[in-house]
Design a protein around this motif. Structure first.
Motif, PDB file in Angstrom:
ATOM      1  N   CYS A  34       0.852  -1.183   0.000  1.00 43.20           N
ATOM      2  CA  CYS A  34       0.000   0.000   0.000  1.00 43.20           C
ATOM      3  C   CYS A  34       0.891   1.238   0.000  1.00 43.20           C
ATOM      4  CB  CYS A  34      -0.906  -0.011   1.234  1.00 43.20           C
ATOM      5  SG  CYS A  34      -1.840   1.532   1.395  1.00 43.20           S
ATOM      6  N   ASN A  36       0.079   4.197   0.486  1.00 41.05           N
ATOM      7  CA  ASN A  36      -0.334   5.129   1.535  1.00 41.05           C
ATOM      8  C   ASN A  36       0.272   4.733   2.877  1.00 41.05           C
ATOM      9  OD1 ASN A  36      -1.764   7.476   2.162  1.00 41.05           O
ATOM     10  ND2 ASN A  36      -3.458   6.279   3.001  1.00 41.05           N
ATOM     11  N   CYS A  37       0.148   3.455   3.234  1.00 46.95           N
ATOM     12  CA  CYS A  37       0.699   2.946   4.501  1.00 46.95           C
ATOM     13  C   CYS A  37       2.208   2.729   4.394  1.00 46.95           C
ATOM     14  CB  CYS A  37       0.035   1.625   4.868  1.00 46.95           C
ATOM     15  SG  CYS A  37      -1.726   1.744   5.218  1.00 46.95           S
ATOM     16  N   CYS A  54      -7.108  -1.371   0.939  1.00 41.38           N
ATOM     17  CA  CYS A  54      -6.221  -1.649   2.070  1.00 41.38           C
ATOM     18  C   CYS A  54      -7.073  -1.762   3.345  1.00 41.38           C
ATOM     19  CB  CYS A  54      -5.205  -0.527   2.204  1.00 41.38           C
ATOM     20  SG  CYS A  54      -4.213  -0.596   3.709  1.00 41.38           S
ATOM     21  N   CYS A  57      -6.096   1.614   5.659  1.00 41.11           N
ATOM     22  CA  CYS A  57      -6.410   2.990   5.264  1.00 41.11           C
ATOM     23  C   CYS A  57      -7.457   3.081   4.151  1.00 41.11           C
ATOM     24  CB  CYS A  57      -5.131   3.709   4.822  1.00 41.11           C
ATOM     25  SG  CYS A  57      -4.537   3.156   3.218  1.00 41.11           S
ATOM     26  N   HIS A  59      -7.020   2.604   1.001  1.00 39.15           N
ATOM     27  CA  HIS A  59      -6.464   2.934  -0.308  1.00 39.15           C
ATOM     28  C   HIS A  59      -6.727   1.782  -1.284  1.00 39.15           C
ATOM     29  CE1 HIS A  59      -3.824   4.913  -3.206  1.00 39.15           C
ATOM     30  NE2 HIS A  59      -3.354   3.711  -3.467  1.00 39.15           N
TER      31      HIS A  59
HETATM   32 ZN   LIG Z   1      -3.030   1.365   3.377  1.00 39.34          ZN
END
Ligand SMILES: [Zn+2]
Length: 183
Positions: A34, A36-37, A54, A57, A59
């Protein structure tokens, strides 16, 4: 070798959800990275879209990203069917035949044939990684342009029998012309 029949194919890939899940497992056997993470996390399927979210989050990522299926409105079942036919049939399959059998337009059928053949000619699997189209798979993904070497990888065409036995043959390349007679 027992032939993987059209009936077997239809049982294995009955609908688009099954195709998408199969694709996800091939490309991301466990977690998905991910962005984002900034780490690999568990993902869940987002219904009615070709994406997974995800767990942490939310995403979203699509397993079709980077494959020839991306941004195509043609059902994955039809894509898989055409690839199946190309892998199984000695003479390949014509755009006209795909149009007749699946109901897509001739233009769409032609484009699918073109994209799949192009990938096979480049020795890159249409799915983006080592892949099996049921009892046959194309291994040894090669990076870079043809002629500049395959980074030490030997193209291997494996033929997997239904009961699990594997026959592997080293081939000079993974072009349809070369592998069709072996299949
Ligand atoms: Zn994520």
């Amino acid at each position: 070798m027992k032939k993987f029949t059209l009936k077997n194919f239809q049982e294995k890939f009955p609908n688009d959800n099954v195709c998408l899940e199969w694709l996800r497992k091939k490309l991301y056997p466990r977690k998905i990275y991910c962005i984002n993470c900034k780490k690999s996390t568990l993902h869940h399927r987002i219904k009615s879209k070709r994406v997974y979210g995800c767990d942490y989050c939310g995403h979203q990522i699509s397993p079709t990203a980077g494959t020839i299926f991306h941004k195509s409105s043609t059902p994955l079942t039809i894509w898989f069917y055409v690839i199946f036919q190309m892998a199984q049939t000695r003479g390949g399959i014509s755009a006209k035949q795909i149009q007749r059998e699946t109901g897509v337009t001739y233009k769409t059928a032609w484009r699918m044939c073109y994209l799949i053949r192009e990938r096979l000619d480049e020795d890159i699997s249409p799915f983006g990684g080592d892949v099996e189209v049921d009892d046959s798979y194309f291994g040894g993904k090669r990076k870079g342009k043809r002629g500049r070497g395959a980074e030490g990888k030997t193209p291997v065409l494996g033929i997997v029998k239904r009961k699990g036995a594997i026959k592997a043959v080293v081939v000079p390349n993974l072009k349809t012309k070369t592998i069709d007679p072996i299949i």
